[in-house]
Design a protein around this motif. Structure first.
Motif, short mmCIF file in Angstrom:
data_model
loop_
_atom_site.label_atom_id
_atom_site.label_comp_id
_atom_site.label_asym_id
_atom_site.label_seq_id
_atom_site.Cartn_x
_atom_site.Cartn_y
_atom_site.Cartn_z
N GLY A 16 -18.15 10.84 -94.02
CA GLY A 16 -16.89 11.26 -94.37
C GLY A 16 -15.74 10.64 -93.30
N GLY A 17 -14.57 11.24 -93.46
CA GLY A 17 -13.67 10.49 -92.76
C GLY A 17 -13.94 10.77 -91.06
N ILE A 18 -14.04 11.81 -90.73
CA ILE A 18 -14.34 12.24 -89.24
C ILE A 18 -15.57 11.79 -88.95
CG2 ILE A 18 -14.53 14.05 -87.59
CD1 ILE A 18 -12.34 15.65 -89.03
N ASP A 37 -25.79 12.93 -94.80
CA ASP A 37 -24.63 13.00 -96.00
C ASP A 37 -25.11 12.73 -97.20
OD1 ASP A 37 -22.22 13.09 -97.26
OD2 ASP A 37 -21.38 12.47 -95.25
N ASP A 50 -28.81 17.21 -99.32
CA ASP A 50 -27.79 18.09 -99.71
C ASP A 50 -28.10 19.41 -98.57
OD1 ASP A 50 -25.95 20.10 -100.39
OD2 ASP A 50 -26.64 19.82 -102.42
N LEU A 51 -26.94 19.52 -97.82
CA LEU A 51 -27.27 20.47 -96.72
C LEU A 51 -27.30 22.04 -97.21
CD1 LEU A 51 -24.59 18.80 -94.16
CD2 LEU A 51 -26.95 19.17 -93.67
N ASN A 77 -20.77 18.47 -88.52
CA ASN A 77 -19.52 17.93 -88.79
C ASN A 77 -19.38 18.27 -90.47
OD1 ASN A 77 -16.76 16.04 -88.78
ND2 ASN A 77 -18.38 14.94 -90.03
N VAL A 127 -17.66 21.09 -85.88
CA VAL A 127 -16.78 20.80 -86.21
C VAL A 127 -16.08 22.13 -86.90
CG1 VAL A 127 -15.08 19.23 -87.15
CG2 VAL A 127 -17.00 18.32 -85.97
N ALA A 128 -15.26 22.95 -86.20
CA ALA A 128 -14.71 23.97 -86.87
C ALA A 128 -13.44 23.70 -87.21
CB ALA A 128 -14.66 25.00 -86.04
N TYR A 142 -12.33 29.10 -96.71
CA TYR A 142 -12.44 28.25 -95.98
C TYR A 142 -12.38 28.70 -94.56
CZ TYR A 142 -11.58 23.82 -93.26
OH TYR A 142 -11.62 22.67 -92.41
N LYS A 146 -14.63 29.02 -91.38
CA LYS A 146 -14.50 28.35 -90.04
C LYS A 146 -14.68 29.27 -88.85
CE LYS A 146 -14.70 23.71 -91.34
NZ LYS A 146 -15.68 23.33 -90.84
N ASN A 173 -6.50 20.33 -86.51
CA ASN A 173 -5.41 20.84 -87.31
C ASN A 173 -5.53 19.80 -88.42
OD1 ASN A 173 -3.40 22.04 -88.61
ND2 ASN A 173 -2.10 22.37 -86.97
N VAL A 175 -6.02 16.32 -90.23
CA VAL A 175 -6.49 15.02 -90.17
C VAL A 175 -6.50 14.26 -91.13
CG1 VAL A 175 -8.46 13.84 -88.95
CG2 VAL A 175 -8.33 16.21 -88.47
N THR A 177 -7.96 12.49 -93.60
CA THR A 177 -9.25 11.94 -94.25
C THR A 177 -9.34 12.38 -95.83
OG1 THR A 177 -10.18 14.13 -93.96
CG2 THR A 177 -10.48 12.86 -92.04
N PRO A 178 -10.33 11.99 -96.29
CA PRO A 178 -10.31 12.24 -97.87
C PRO A 178 -10.05 13.64 -98.13
CG PRO A 178 -12.05 10.67 -97.28
CD PRO A 178 -11.24 10.96 -95.97
N MET A 179 -10.62 14.64 -97.18
CA MET A 179 -10.61 16.03 -97.34
C MET A 179 -9.21 16.50 -97.62
SD MET A 179 -11.79 19.14 -94.93
CE MET A 179 -13.34 19.34 -95.45
P1 NAD Z 1 -14.53 14.51 -95.54
O1 NAD Z 1 -14.66 15.19 -96.94
O2 NAD Z 1 -14.04 13.27 -95.43
O3 NAD Z 1 -15.98 14.61 -94.89
C1 NAD Z 1 -16.99 15.58 -95.06
C2 NAD Z 1 -18.33 15.12 -95.43
O4 NAD Z 1 -19.17 15.87 -95.41
C3 NAD Z 1 -18.41 14.04 -96.24
O5 NAD Z 1 -18.75 12.90 -96.34
C4 NAD Z 1 -19.37 14.91 -97.48
O6 NAD Z 1 -20.13 14.21 -98.44
C5 NAD Z 1 -20.23 15.65 -96.51
N1 NAD Z 1 -20.69 16.69 -96.92
C6 NAD Z 1 -19.91 17.80 -97.76
N2 NAD Z 1 -20.93 18.81 -98.39
C7 NAD Z 1 -22.25 18.25 -98.02
C8 NAD Z 1 -23.58 18.58 -98.33
N3 NAD Z 1 -23.74 19.71 -99.15
N4 NAD Z 1 -24.41 17.84 -97.94
C9 NAD Z 1 -24.23 16.85 -97.13
N5 NAD Z 1 -23.06 16.29 -96.66
C10 NAD Z 1 -22.19 17.16 -97.25
O7 NAD Z 1 -13.74 15.54 -94.40
P2 NAD Z 1 -13.28 15.54 -92.83
O8 NAD Z 1 -11.97 15.71 -93.03
O9 NAD Z 1 -13.92 14.36 -92.41
O10 NAD Z 1 -14.19 16.82 -92.51
C11 NAD Z 1 -15.09 16.75 -91.44
C12 NAD Z 1 -15.00 18.22 -90.73
O11 NAD Z 1 -13.67 18.26 -90.18
C13 NAD Z 1 -15.32 19.45 -92.03
O12 NAD Z 1 -16.06 20.28 -91.22
C14 NAD Z 1 -13.87 19.86 -92.00
O13 NAD Z 1 -13.86 21.18 -92.47
C15 NAD Z 1 -13.31 19.81 -90.52
N6 NAD Z 1 -11.69 19.58 -90.82
C16 NAD Z 1 -11.04 18.92 -91.28
C17 NAD Z 1 -9.48 18.63 -91.16
C18 NAD Z 1 -8.88 17.88 -91.71
O14 NAD Z 1 -7.74 18.09 -92.01
N7 NAD Z 1 -9.45 16.63 -92.38
C19 NAD Z 1 -8.91 19.89 -90.38
C20 NAD Z 1 -9.70 20.74 -89.62
C21 NAD Z 1 -11.23 20.54 -89.75
#
Ligand code: NAD
Length: 242
Positions: A16-18, A37, A50-51, A77, A127-128, A142, A146, A173, A175, A177-179
């Motif tokens: 994923g993104g982060i 992942d 799958d987690l 994460n 990663v909360a 959500y 968290k 806060n 970020v 990313t795809p999310m």
């Molecule tokens: P993302 O969607 O880009 O990446 C999340 C990754 O988790 C994906 O690659 C996805 O395939 C994987 N994933 C999800 N469900 C899964 C499962 N059941 N089994 C295995 N893998 C699984 O999101 P991100 O923005 O990179 O988020 C990373 C973390 O940062 C998350 O915990 C998110 O809650 C947290 N976060 C993100 C933001 C934001 O703005 N993007 C803000 C605060 C916190």
């Protein structure tokens, strides 16, 4: 850096993104990384699965030790975001969010801690989210997931410090990313324009890029954070939760 060379890490959500950024930065510092992942990441060792599956999570830390010889760092994460008010949520929405955002870190920590303790210590970063510390509107599932991870981090930070295991959380806060982008797209917004508008709301002038979060994860696992246990580190560009 001595904190990273020859060390090993298990990182979830590695595609994923982060997650990609955490993997790349750890590798750049000389750490061998196992990425987990749903689809293959670009780690040294990639585990797809799958987690939501309890047995899969329970076995990952041991698999990391078997494959890489040791487990120094665990980064929980992976996460999903369920949007909308509680009245719009299904049982499945709740169960899925809790399984991925809370139960998976619970299982991974539970399995990793004895292995780290036997090896003399280790570091875990969850990663909360800022929303896990200061709730935001219209995302009760959500936010509460968290908050559970934040609380788990504080508990484990206390309970396992004596074993040389430091457990901390990074709380981003917004970020880029795809999310966050898929969230805008689902709401019919142009992600580029929506991110531009968000950038203007941040005192530092932009929302975070994945590397901004990954660098804090690396700090928390490094020896520079040797006295930090159970911390919830907010990374928000100066923007409080609104
Ligand atoms: P993302 O969607 O880009 O990446 C999340 C990754 O988790 C994906 O690659 C996805 O395939 C994987 N994933 C999800 N469900 C899964 C499962 N059941 N089994 C295995 N893998 C699984 O999101 P991100 O923005 O990179 O988020 C990373 C973390 O940062 C998350 O915990 C998110 O809650 C947290 N976060 C993100 C933001 C934001 O703005 N993007 C803000 C605060 C916190």
């Amino acid at each position: 850096m001595a904190s990273f060379r020859g060390k090993t890490a298990l990182v979830t959500g590695a595609a994923g993104g982060i997650g990609r950024s955490i993997v790349a930065r750890l590798q750049a510092e000389g750490t061998t990384v196992m990425g987990v992942d749903l689809s293959a990441a670009e780690a040294d060792h990639n585990v797809t699965g799958d987690l939501m599956c309890g047995d899969f999570c329970n076995g990952l830390p041991e698999h990391a030790v078997t494959t890489m010889g040791r487990l120094d760092f665990l980064v929980n994460n992976a996460g999903i975001i369920t949007r909308g008010k509680i009245t719009e949520a299904t049982d499945e929405d709740f169960a899925r969010s809790m399984a991925i955002n809370v139960e998976a870190p619970f299982r991974l920590c539970r399995a990793a801690i004895p292995l780290m303790a036997d090896a003399g210590g280790g570091a875990i970063v969850n990663v909360a989210s800022c929303w896990g510390v200061h709730p935001g509107p219209n995302h009760p599932i959500y936010v509460s997931s968290k908050a559970a991870v934040a609380s788990l981090t504080q508990c484990l930070g206390m309970d396992h410090a004596h074993q040389g295991i430091r457990v901390n959380a990074v709380c981003p806060n917004e970020v880029n990313t795809p999310m966050i982008r898929t969230g805008f797209a689902t709401r019919g917004l142009d992600p580029e324009k929506a991110i531009e508008d968000l950038n203007a709301s941040v005192p530092l002038g932009r929302i975070a890029e994945p590397d901004d979060i990954a660098d804090v994860v690396l700090f928390l696992v490094s020896d520079q954070a040797r006295y930090m246990c159970g911390a919830l580190l907010e990374v928000n560009g100066g923007k409080p939760v609104q």
